[in-house]
Design a protein around this motif. Structure first.
Motif, PDB file in Angstrom:
ATOM      1  N   UNK A 108      49.575  33.232 -11.044  1.00 28.92           N
ATOM      2  CA  UNK A 108      48.811  33.203 -12.035  1.00 28.92           C
ATOM      3  C   UNK A 108      47.339  32.497 -11.468  1.00 28.92           C
ATOM      4  N   UNK A 109      47.660  31.373 -10.983  1.00 29.77           N
ATOM      5  CA  UNK A 109      46.315  30.566 -10.304  1.00 29.77           C
ATOM      6  C   UNK A 109      45.669  31.609  -9.378  1.00 29.77           C
ATOM      7  N   UNK A 110      46.308  32.261  -8.442  1.00 37.99           N
ATOM      8  CA  UNK A 110      45.750  33.150  -7.729  1.00 37.99           C
ATOM      9  C   UNK A 110      45.102  34.162  -8.230  1.00 37.99           C
TER      10      UNK A 110
ATOM     11  N   UNK B 185      42.424  30.763 -21.405  1.00 34.66           N
ATOM     12  CA  UNK B 185      41.600  30.855 -22.722  1.00 34.66           C
ATOM     13  C   UNK B 185      40.887  32.278 -22.722  1.00 34.66           C
ATOM     14  N   UNK B 186      40.089  32.661 -21.842  1.00 33.83           N
ATOM     15  CA  UNK B 186      39.368  33.662 -21.712  1.00 33.83           C
ATOM     16  C   UNK B 186      40.272  35.147 -22.102  1.00 33.83           C
ATOM     17  N   UNK B 187      41.548  34.899 -20.978  1.00 29.93           N
ATOM     18  CA  UNK B 187      42.289  36.136 -21.021  1.00 29.93           C
ATOM     19  C   UNK B 187      43.405  36.206 -22.261  1.00 29.93           C
ATOM     20  N   UNK B 188      43.483  35.111 -22.931  1.00 28.53           N
ATOM     21  CA  UNK B 188      44.189  35.222 -24.165  1.00 28.53           C
ATOM     22  C   UNK B 188      43.354  35.770 -25.099  1.00 28.53           C
ATOM     23  N   UNK B 189      41.836  35.306 -25.280  1.00 31.01           N
ATOM     24  CA  UNK B 189      41.161  35.645 -26.407  1.00 31.01           C
ATOM     25  C   UNK B 189      40.866  37.288 -26.033  1.00 31.01           C
ATOM     26  N   UNK B 190      40.732  37.880 -24.735  1.00 30.54           N
ATOM     27  CA  UNK B 190      40.322  39.129 -24.486  1.00 30.54           C
ATOM     28  C   UNK B 190      41.512  40.151 -24.961  1.00 30.54           C
TER      29      UNK B 190
ATOM     30  N   UNK C 185      37.492  33.088 -11.321  1.00 28.42           N
ATOM     31  CA  UNK C 185      37.773  32.006 -12.282  1.00 28.42           C
ATOM     32  C   UNK C 185      38.392  30.789 -11.475  1.00 28.42           C
ATOM     33  N   UNK C 186      37.391  29.834 -11.076  1.00 24.63           N
ATOM     34  CA  UNK C 186      38.301  28.537 -10.440  1.00 24.63           C
ATOM     35  C   UNK C 186      38.932  27.525 -11.321  1.00 24.63           C
ATOM     36  N   UNK C 187      38.542  27.728 -12.501  1.00 25.07           N
ATOM     37  CA  UNK C 187      39.070  26.612 -13.527  1.00 25.07           C
ATOM     38  C   UNK C 187      40.320  27.432 -14.084  1.00 25.07           C
TER      39      UNK C 187
END
Length: 354
Positions: free
Chosen positions: A318-320, A335-340, A327-329
């Motif tokens: 998932x980091x990759x 957070x962005x993925x879950x919100x989307x 997204x480096x962070x």
């Protein structure tokens, strides 16, 4: 067709390389795949590839030993190293055994295709007996890499002054570094013109507009070399400005295609508006009317769609996935993925909804 052999003990890395390479454009084909250096050497005899793309850390015969064997037994083979380690010791081994490029994981599609173009150029040059193939200097490539990132940004903003200042700074560093050999300065030209071709392609500029004939005076000194490069960058930007500025109206489809090619880069509404010669307010309004989303939301949508697509391959960490989506962070990506999508990346992967 130019045959390519992929060598990596991680199948997902091989899959990413296969997905990201513009194989048809370069008249190349994946002839085979190997899990380690020993299997790769066996396949060399059976497949006779002209290009080998290899990892460095592998069980058994690793990348260093593979490069050494290829250098001894198949000196005409072109090699590209794809490594998960930003380790200069590995880079020195790659340099010693004449690797064309040293790429870091996660693989950047642009860097991969630039390396493939280099291989193609060297193979074509080697086929001409009156001109020896140019050997890549890894130290020089490292020096140029930071300037390439800045040049990409300035080019996408159509910033001629920024381009000229960056290349002037590069010229001064080349002088300080004592890089005076014609062969090394020719490498500077080839790498910078290759980047320019990549930028032209990304901006739908006909490659035939790049007429880059050069003579020995181009390599007399770093200042001459950089002056030659600067001329072609500025000329291309002026061509792009003319192409965009004198259209009857804003071409929103062109804006959308630009965003789809650059979704992983940190492009802002302001930068996009400057690049297409409109106010950010006008671009935002017209874009939302046409596509139902504002520019920021559309860029986010592109990143999320790609991330979801990559999540379907469980061998990709998932980091990759986060890094490939821009997204480096990783925490911020979660957070962005879950919100989307309403669910975290790991939960989506486990549920099989991807």
């Amino acid at each position: 067709m130019i045959k390519v052999l992929l060598v990596d003990d991680e199948s997902w890395t091989r899959d990413i390389v296969k997905a990201f390479g513009d194989w048809e454009q370069f008249e190349m084909e994946i002839a085979g795949e190997a899990d380690d250096g020993l299997e790769a050497l066996r396949l060399m005899e059976a497949l006779s590839p002209q290009i080998v793309i290899t990892d460095m850390r592998m069980p058994g015969v690793d990348g260093v030993r593979l490069l050494e064997s290829l250098n001894d037994q198949y000196p005409d083979i072109k090699t590209i190293v794809v490594s998960g380690y930003d380790d200069f010791q590995y880079a020195k081994h790659a340099l010693r055994y004449r690797a064309v490029d040293y790429l870091l994981k996660p693989v950047d599609p642009k860097e991969l295709n630039a390396a493939l173009q280099k291989c193609k150029n060297e193979l074509e040059a080697a086929a001409q007996p009156d001109r020896p193939a140019l050997e890549l200097d890894i130290d020089l490539s490292y020096l140029l890499s930071s300037y390439k990132q800045v040049l990409r940004s300035h080019f996408n903003e159509l910033n001629k002054e920024g381009i000229a200042a960056t290349l002037h700074q590069m010229s001064e560093e080349l002088e300080r570094s004592g890089i005076m050999k014609a062969g090394m300065l020719e490498q500077v030209v080839q790498e910078m013109l290759l980047l320019l071709k990549e930028l032209m392609f990304a901006n739908s500029i006909d490659m035939d507009n790049l007429k880059a004939a050069y003579g020995q005076e181009t390599f007399a000194a770093p200042a001459n070399t950089v002056l030659f490069i600067t001329h072609h960058y500025i000329e291309t930007i002026e061509l792009l400005i003319q192409h965009r500025k004198f259209k009857n109206k804003l071409n929103l489809e062109e804006v959308r295609l630009f965003m789809e090619k650059h979704y992983a880069e940190p492009i802002t509404l302001e930068q996009l508006a400057r690049a297409f010669f409109v106010s950010k307010e006008y671009l935002s309004k017209m874009f939302k009317q046409e596509f139902g989303r504002n520019v920021t939301d559309y860029m986010l949508h592109l990143r999320m769609v790609k991330a979801k697509e990559w999540l379907s391959d469980e061998s990709i960490p998932i980091k990759t996935v986060a890094e490939m989506a821009g997204y480096e962070d990783v925490t911020y990506f979660y957070r962005v993925f879950k919100k989307h999508f309403g669910v975290a990346p790991g939960e989506m992967r486990k549920s099989g909804e991807v």
